[in-house]
Write a protein that holds these residues in place. Sequence first.
Motif, PDB file in Angstrom:
ATOM      1  N   LYS A  73      -1.483 -14.611   9.734  1.00 28.70           N
ATOM      2  CA  LYS A  73      -0.627 -15.098  10.996  1.00 28.70           C
ATOM      3  C   LYS A  73      -0.696 -14.451  11.904  1.00 28.70           C
ATOM      4  CE  LYS A  73       0.953 -19.580  11.771  1.00 28.70           C
ATOM      5  NZ  LYS A  73       1.925 -20.496  11.311  1.00 28.70           N
ATOM      6  N   LEU A  74       0.181 -13.783  12.233  1.00 29.33           N
ATOM      7  CA  LEU A  74       0.668 -12.567  12.594  1.00 29.33           C
ATOM      8  C   LEU A  74      -0.256 -10.923  12.972  1.00 29.33           C
ATOM      9  CD1 LEU A  74       2.762 -12.800  15.171  1.00 29.33           C
ATOM     10  CD2 LEU A  74       2.859 -14.432  13.154  1.00 29.33           C
ATOM     11  N   SER A  75      -1.329 -11.038  12.118  1.00 32.35           N
ATOM     12  CA  SER A  75      -2.275  -9.987  12.079  1.00 32.35           C
ATOM     13  C   SER A  75      -3.228 -10.060  13.262  1.00 32.35           C
ATOM     14  CB  SER A  75      -3.029 -10.417  10.252  1.00 32.35           C
ATOM     15  OG  SER A  75      -3.925 -10.944  10.182  1.00 32.35           O
ATOM     16  N   VAL A  76      -3.826 -11.418  13.191  1.00 26.68           N
ATOM     17  CA  VAL A  76      -4.969 -12.087  14.346  1.00 26.68           C
ATOM     18  C   VAL A  76      -4.244 -11.232  15.523  1.00 26.68           C
ATOM     19  CG1 VAL A  76      -5.926 -13.362  15.762  1.00 26.68           C
ATOM     20  CG2 VAL A  76      -5.130 -13.356  13.414  1.00 26.68           C
ATOM     21  N   PRO A  77      -3.197 -11.070  16.340  1.00 27.61           N
ATOM     22  CA  PRO A  77      -3.075 -11.072  17.813  1.00 27.61           C
ATOM     23  C   PRO A  77      -2.815  -8.845  17.146  1.00 27.61           C
ATOM     24  CG  PRO A  77      -0.851 -11.692  16.675  1.00 27.61           C
ATOM     25  CD  PRO A  77      -2.014 -11.762  15.916  1.00 27.61           C
ATOM     26  N   SER A  78      -2.629  -8.559  15.904  1.00 33.47           N
ATOM     27  CA  SER A  78      -1.887  -7.572  15.624  1.00 33.47           C
ATOM     28  C   SER A  78      -3.424  -6.141  16.262  1.00 33.47           C
ATOM     29  CB  SER A  78      -1.110  -7.478  14.280  1.00 33.47           C
ATOM     30  OG  SER A  78      -0.180  -7.987  13.932  1.00 33.47           O
ATOM     31  N   VAL A  79      -3.916  -7.248  15.432  1.00 35.30           N
ATOM     32  CA  VAL A  79      -5.909  -6.720  15.339  1.00 35.30           C
ATOM     33  C   VAL A  79      -5.894  -6.752  16.892  1.00 35.30           C
ATOM     34  CG1 VAL A  79      -8.249  -6.504  15.273  1.00 35.30           C
ATOM     35  CG2 VAL A  79      -6.865  -7.551  13.273  1.00 35.30           C
ATOM     36  N   VAL A  80      -5.594  -7.536  17.808  1.00 34.20           N
ATOM     37  CA  VAL A  80      -6.723  -8.022  19.083  1.00 34.20           C
ATOM     38  C   VAL A  80      -5.539  -6.798  19.706  1.00 34.20           C
ATOM     39  CG1 VAL A  80      -6.743  -9.842  21.007  1.00 34.20           C
ATOM     40  CG2 VAL A  80      -7.077 -10.378  18.618  1.00 34.20           C
ATOM     41  N   TYR A  81      -3.883  -6.611  19.371  1.00 39.26           N
ATOM     42  CA  TYR A  81      -3.402  -5.470  20.563  1.00 39.26           C
ATOM     43  C   TYR A  81      -3.881  -4.159  20.502  1.00 39.26           C
ATOM     44  CZ  TYR A  81      -0.700  -8.992  22.253  1.00 39.26           C
ATOM     45  OH  TYR A  81      -0.159  -9.997  23.390  1.00 39.26           O
ATOM     46  N   ALA A  82      -4.623  -4.294  18.964  1.00 36.73           N
ATOM     47  CA  ALA A  82      -4.781  -2.675  18.395  1.00 36.73           C
ATOM     48  C   ALA A  82      -6.686  -1.928  19.223  1.00 36.73           C
ATOM     49  CB  ALA A  82      -4.476  -2.034  16.941  1.00 36.73           C
ATOM     50  N   VAL A  83      -7.336  -3.325  19.340  1.00 34.56           N
ATOM     51  CA  VAL A  83      -8.283  -2.777  20.580  1.00 34.56           C
ATOM     52  C   VAL A  83      -7.956  -3.158  21.496  1.00 34.56           C
ATOM     53  CG1 VAL A  83     -10.251  -4.013  20.976  1.00 34.56           C
ATOM     54  CG2 VAL A  83      -9.554  -4.413  18.350  1.00 34.56           C
ATOM     55  N   ASN A 113       8.030 -10.710  16.033  1.00 37.67           N
ATOM     56  CA  ASN A 113       6.784  -8.918  16.638  1.00 37.67           C
ATOM     57  C   ASN A 113       6.988  -8.373  15.238  1.00 37.67           C
ATOM     58  OD1 ASN A 113       7.225 -10.029  19.509  1.00 37.67           O
ATOM     59  ND2 ASN A 113       9.196  -8.990  19.968  1.00 37.67           N
ATOM     60  N   ILE A 114       8.833  -7.974  14.333  1.00 30.49           N
ATOM     61  CA  ILE A 114       8.651  -7.777  13.623  1.00 30.49           C
ATOM     62  C   ILE A 114       7.435  -7.522  12.427  1.00 30.49           C
ATOM     63  CG2 ILE A 114       9.506  -7.513  11.155  1.00 30.49           C
ATOM     64  CD1 ILE A 114      12.073  -7.317  12.637  1.00 30.49           C
ATOM     65  N   GLN A 115       7.003  -9.547  12.185  1.00 31.77           N
ATOM     66  CA  GLN A 115       5.543  -9.054  11.141  1.00 31.77           C
ATOM     67  C   GLN A 115       4.328  -8.722  12.528  1.00 31.77           C
ATOM     68  OE1 GLN A 115       6.377 -13.842  12.390  1.00 31.77           O
ATOM     69  NE2 GLN A 115       7.326 -13.760   9.796  1.00 31.77           N
ATOM     70  N   MET A 116       4.722  -9.119  13.433  1.00 34.51           N
ATOM     71  CA  MET A 116       2.726  -8.495  13.938  1.00 34.51           C
ATOM     72  C   MET A 116       3.239  -7.178  14.239  1.00 34.51           C
ATOM     73  SD  MET A 116       1.259  -9.414  18.460  1.00 34.51           S
ATOM     74  CE  MET A 116       3.429  -8.885  18.725  1.00 34.51           C
ATOM     75  N   TYR A 117       4.504  -6.425  14.282  1.00 41.34           N
ATOM     76  CA  TYR A 117       3.877  -4.648  14.059  1.00 41.34           C
ATOM     77  C   TYR A 117       4.006  -4.309  12.892  1.00 41.34           C
ATOM     78  CZ  TYR A 117       5.951  -5.359  18.909  1.00 41.34           C
ATOM     79  OH  TYR A 117       6.374  -5.451  20.504  1.00 41.34           O
ATOM     80  N   LEU A 118       4.307  -5.146  11.779  1.00 40.44           N
ATOM     81  CA  LEU A 118       3.840  -4.649  10.163  1.00 40.44           C
ATOM     82  C   LEU A 118       2.627  -4.968  10.214  1.00 40.44           C
ATOM     83  CD1 LEU A 118       6.862  -6.263   7.958  1.00 40.44           C
ATOM     84  CD2 LEU A 118       6.532  -3.938   8.670  1.00 40.44           C
TER      85      LEU A 118
END
Length: 338
Positions: A89-99, A209-214
């Motif tokens: 679930k947190l991988s979604v904002p991870s991809v978006v923030y990386a872009v 935050n940890i889930q998202m940053y991982l």
Amino acid sequence: LSTEPVSVMFKVYCLSVMTLVAATYTVVLRYTRTVSSTVMYFSTTAVCITECIKLFLSLGMLTKETGSFGRLKASIVEHVFWSPKELLKLSVPSVVYAVQNNMAFIALSNLDAAVYQVTYQLKIPCTALCMVLMLNRSLSRLQWFSVFMLCLGVTLVQWKPAEATKVQVEQNPFLGFMAIAVAVLCSGFAGVYFEKVLKSSDTSLWVRNIQMYLSGIVVTLAGVYMTEGAQVIEKGFFYGYTPWVCFVVFLASVGGLYTSVVVKYTDNIMKGFSAAAAIVLSTVASVTLFGLQITATFACGAMLVCVSIYLYGLPKQDTTKLPRADTDKEARQKLITV
């Protein structure tokens, strides 16, 4: 928002740090991409390192929150190793923030820091639209008016953009503007999505935050080797890094944490002043460092953006409570009717 009492000086301190970080980040990043060196570093590796530093900082904050390494370990096992769905679930904002972060490097390679800082405020109407669509929130007439004013201000800034005379690389303003447009869309969606995830459970902010940053580390590493993999293998992960580049990574890392503190302890009006101050500081620094020549349309557009940010942050009027005079009048009417 937190109900913990905090002093005005603490709020001013947090806002001052966030303002300086925001302004300094754009100026120094612009410097590293256009002036400082002929050897260009890989922006994707800088984004990846930033995610790693954010992860360690969040682990430190979670350790402080839990009070011991034992509780920290238990929390990590529960929310990371035994929660694959939450990580997904947190991988979604991870991809978006990386872009978004990579778009910032492209934008500041082609646009001046002051122009970038003003145009990037388009994230406000984008976030507002995402809040309306995803969180079913409403905006007041004044907020909608301020959104249109902000768009007008950004249009003026881009109409006849200010020019820098000390830049040593070829620039593509259209590419820079398109990169900001993508970054703005990413910022609005990811911010609202993350807020929705936070409010869907009582899980700690630092755990989220940890889930998202991982997830972010995995995503950005994949981005490194998909876009610049051959060059990174040939020249090295830290090719072209200078103390200024390290400073950019540091600012990007701590900026997000201070933003969280500001969101927790201050209001929209104070954040609006912070954004306006960052625009002013970026403009002054650009004039000094990059020979920025400010045009009349840029000055008018920047002023409109600053005013719109202030208006957008004004609190909504409570229409559920009638004025005392109206209440007394209704009471008299009821007595007459009876």
